[in-house]
Design a protein around this motif. Sequence first.
Motif, PDB file in Angstrom:
ATOM      1  N   SER A  67      14.651  64.324 -23.866  1.00 24.33           N
ATOM      2  CA  SER A  67      14.305  65.344 -22.877  1.00 24.33           C
ATOM      3  C   SER A  67      13.058  64.881 -22.147  1.00 24.33           C
ATOM      4  CB  SER A  67      14.040  66.686 -23.574  1.00 24.33           C
ATOM      5  OG  SER A  67      13.578  67.622 -22.633  1.00 24.33           O
ATOM      6  N   ARG A  68      13.108  64.896 -20.830  1.00 22.49           N
ATOM      7  CA  ARG A  68      11.993  64.365 -20.060  1.00 22.49           C
ATOM      8  C   ARG A  68      11.338  65.419 -19.175  1.00 22.49           C
ATOM      9  NH1 ARG A  68      16.752  61.588 -18.042  1.00 22.49           N
ATOM     10  NH2 ARG A  68      16.725  60.836 -20.174  1.00 22.49           N
ATOM     11  N   SER A  69      11.494  66.700 -19.545  1.00 20.55           N
ATOM     12  CA  SER A  69      10.949  67.782 -18.724  1.00 20.55           C
ATOM     13  C   SER A  69       9.426  67.750 -18.655  1.00 20.55           C
ATOM     14  CB  SER A  69      11.423  69.137 -19.268  1.00 20.55           C
ATOM     15  OG  SER A  69      10.993  69.314 -20.603  1.00 20.55           O
ATOM     16  N   SER A  70       8.758  67.155 -19.670  1.00 19.57           N
ATOM     17  CA  SER A  70       7.297  67.131 -19.676  1.00 19.57           C
ATOM     18  C   SER A  70       6.711  65.889 -19.010  1.00 19.57           C
ATOM     19  CB  SER A  70       6.777  67.200 -21.130  1.00 19.57           C
ATOM     20  OG  SER A  70       7.176  68.398 -21.741  1.00 19.57           O
ATOM     21  N   LEU A  71       7.564  64.953 -18.607  1.00 12.82           N
ATOM     22  CA  LEU A  71       7.065  63.753 -17.955  1.00 12.82           C
ATOM     23  C   LEU A  71       6.528  64.076 -16.566  1.00 12.82           C
ATOM     24  CD1 LEU A  71       9.918  61.237 -18.855  1.00 12.82           C
ATOM     25  CD2 LEU A  71       7.599  61.197 -19.745  1.00 12.82           C
ATOM     26  N   THR A  72       5.481  63.379 -16.169  1.00 13.90           N
ATOM     27  CA  THR A  72       4.959  63.544 -14.824  1.00 13.90           C
ATOM     28  C   THR A  72       5.909  62.869 -13.834  1.00 13.90           C
ATOM     29  OG1 THR A  72       3.707  61.481 -14.854  1.00 13.90           O
ATOM     30  CG2 THR A  72       2.615  63.449 -15.755  1.00 13.90           C
ATOM     31  N   PRO A  73       5.850  63.259 -12.555  1.00 13.30           N
ATOM     32  CA  PRO A  73       6.698  62.597 -11.545  1.00 13.30           C
ATOM     33  C   PRO A  73       6.505  61.083 -11.529  1.00 13.30           C
ATOM     34  CG  PRO A  73       5.767  64.603 -10.652  1.00 13.30           C
ATOM     35  CD  PRO A  73       5.111  64.399 -11.988  1.00 13.30           C
ATOM     36  N   ASN A 154       9.360  63.361 -29.168  1.00 12.12           N
ATOM     37  CA  ASN A 154       9.854  63.587 -27.818  1.00 12.12           C
ATOM     38  C   ASN A 154       9.477  62.434 -26.881  1.00 12.12           C
ATOM     39  OD1 ASN A 154       7.256  64.113 -26.495  1.00 12.12           O
ATOM     40  ND2 ASN A 154       7.254  66.061 -27.582  1.00 12.12           N
ATOM     41  N   PHE A 155      10.135  62.393 -25.749  1.00 14.76           N
ATOM     42  CA  PHE A 155      10.022  61.332 -24.760  1.00 14.76           C
ATOM     43  C   PHE A 155       8.566  61.064 -24.358  1.00 14.76           C
ATOM     44  CE2 PHE A 155      13.718  59.884 -22.013  1.00 14.76           C
ATOM     45  CZ  PHE A 155      13.121  58.694 -21.634  1.00 14.76           C
ATOM     46  N   LEU A 156       7.912  62.081 -23.816  1.00 16.10           N
ATOM     47  CA  LEU A 156       6.538  61.924 -23.356  1.00 16.10           C
ATOM     48  C   LEU A 156       5.602  61.635 -24.520  1.00 16.10           C
ATOM     49  CD1 LEU A 156       4.356  62.064 -21.183  1.00 16.10           C
ATOM     50  CD2 LEU A 156       4.244  64.529 -21.545  1.00 16.10           C
ATOM     51  N   GLY A 157       5.842  62.284 -25.661  1.00 12.96           N
ATOM     52  CA  GLY A 157       4.980  62.077 -26.809  1.00 12.96           C
ATOM     53  C   GLY A 157       4.948  60.639 -27.253  1.00 12.96           C
TER      54      GLY A 157
END
Length: 325
Positions: A67-73, A154-157
Motif C-alpha cells: 500500500s503506497r497511500s502514505s508515500l509522498t508524490p 509497510n511500503f513507506l516504512g
Amino acid sequence: MVEKGKRRWPKRLVLGLVALVVLVAAYGVGLYFWAGARLRTTDAFAAYEGRPDRGAGTDWLLIGSDSRSSLTPEQRKKLHVGNDQGLNTDTIMVLHHGDSGPYLVSIPRDSYVAIPGHGKGKINSAYAIGGAPLLTRTVEQATGLRLDHYGEVNFLGFVDVVDALGGVRICVPEGGLRDEKSGADFGAGCQRMDGVQALQYVRARYSDPEGDLGRVKRQRQLVSAVAEKAVSVPVLLPPWKLIPFLSASLDALTVDTDTGVGALARMGLAMEGLSGGSGATTTVPVASEPEIAGVGDVVVWDPVKADRLFDALRNDTPIPTSGAN
C-alpha cells in the motif's frame, strides 16, 4: 596523605564502574519499555478447526504491504507507482529459528493455493480479501506450519528504515539491473542504496529473466543487508543512531497481539545470523508457472519438494535446500 589518596582510587574506580553499569541498564530498560509502548499490533490470528499443531522452533510470517497511500508524490514518482489505496502484499516470507536454522523461505506472491472460503487463487489475494487473519490461515493450511508470530512492514516504512540506517550495501549481480516499471537503474557491483533505491531494487521483476522468482531472491538479499547493518556497532551503540532506527522500525512495523519486544529481538538475532552466514535462504520449490483463465500467471509448487521443506521446518531440522538462495 599520598598513601590515603592512593587508597581512594580503587574505591572511586569501582563506584564509577557501578554508576556506568546502572546508567547502561537504565538506558536498556528505558528503551525496552519505550519500544513496547510504541509497538503496533493487529489480530493476525484467528482460531479455526483443523489448525496445524505447533512444531519445534519458532515460525514467523513476514510480509511487506505494498500500500503506497502514505508515500509522498516525489517518492511515488521515483518508485513509478500510483496512489493505490488497496491492501496488497509485495513480499511474503516465513522465518524459522530454533535449534536448527535460521531459515528464511520466500513464498512467491503468485503461488496458486487454496484460500479458505474463496477457492483457489494467488496467495497474495488472501491479504486483499481478508487482511492478516485470512493470509495467516492461508499460509498455515498451504504449508502445514503453525505460525507463532506475524510481522508486517509497510511500503513507506521500509524506505524510512533503510534511510535511518544511512542506507545499506547491496551487491548487484553481473549485468546490472534496469527496470522501467520499478525505476531500478543499477550497474553491477557493490553499492550503497538509500531507501527509495532499495525499494526500486527489490520491486523490479519485469526485466528479470526469473520474473517474480528473481525478485524474491533480491528481497531476501535486502532483508539480510538491513539486518546486518542494524546489529552493527555503529548503529547499536550511539543513541543518536539507535533511537532513530528503532523509531523508524516501530513506525513501519505491525505485529500480532502476542508479540512483544523480546520476540522481536530474537527475530532480529535470527536475521543477523542469516546475514552472517548461518542457516540458509530459499524459495518454496516450484513445479510450473502456468496461466490460468480468470487468474492470470501463477506459480505452482512442487508438492513433493515443498512438503519436504515444510516438514523440515516443522521438525526444526536442516532444510533439504540448505545453502540455496
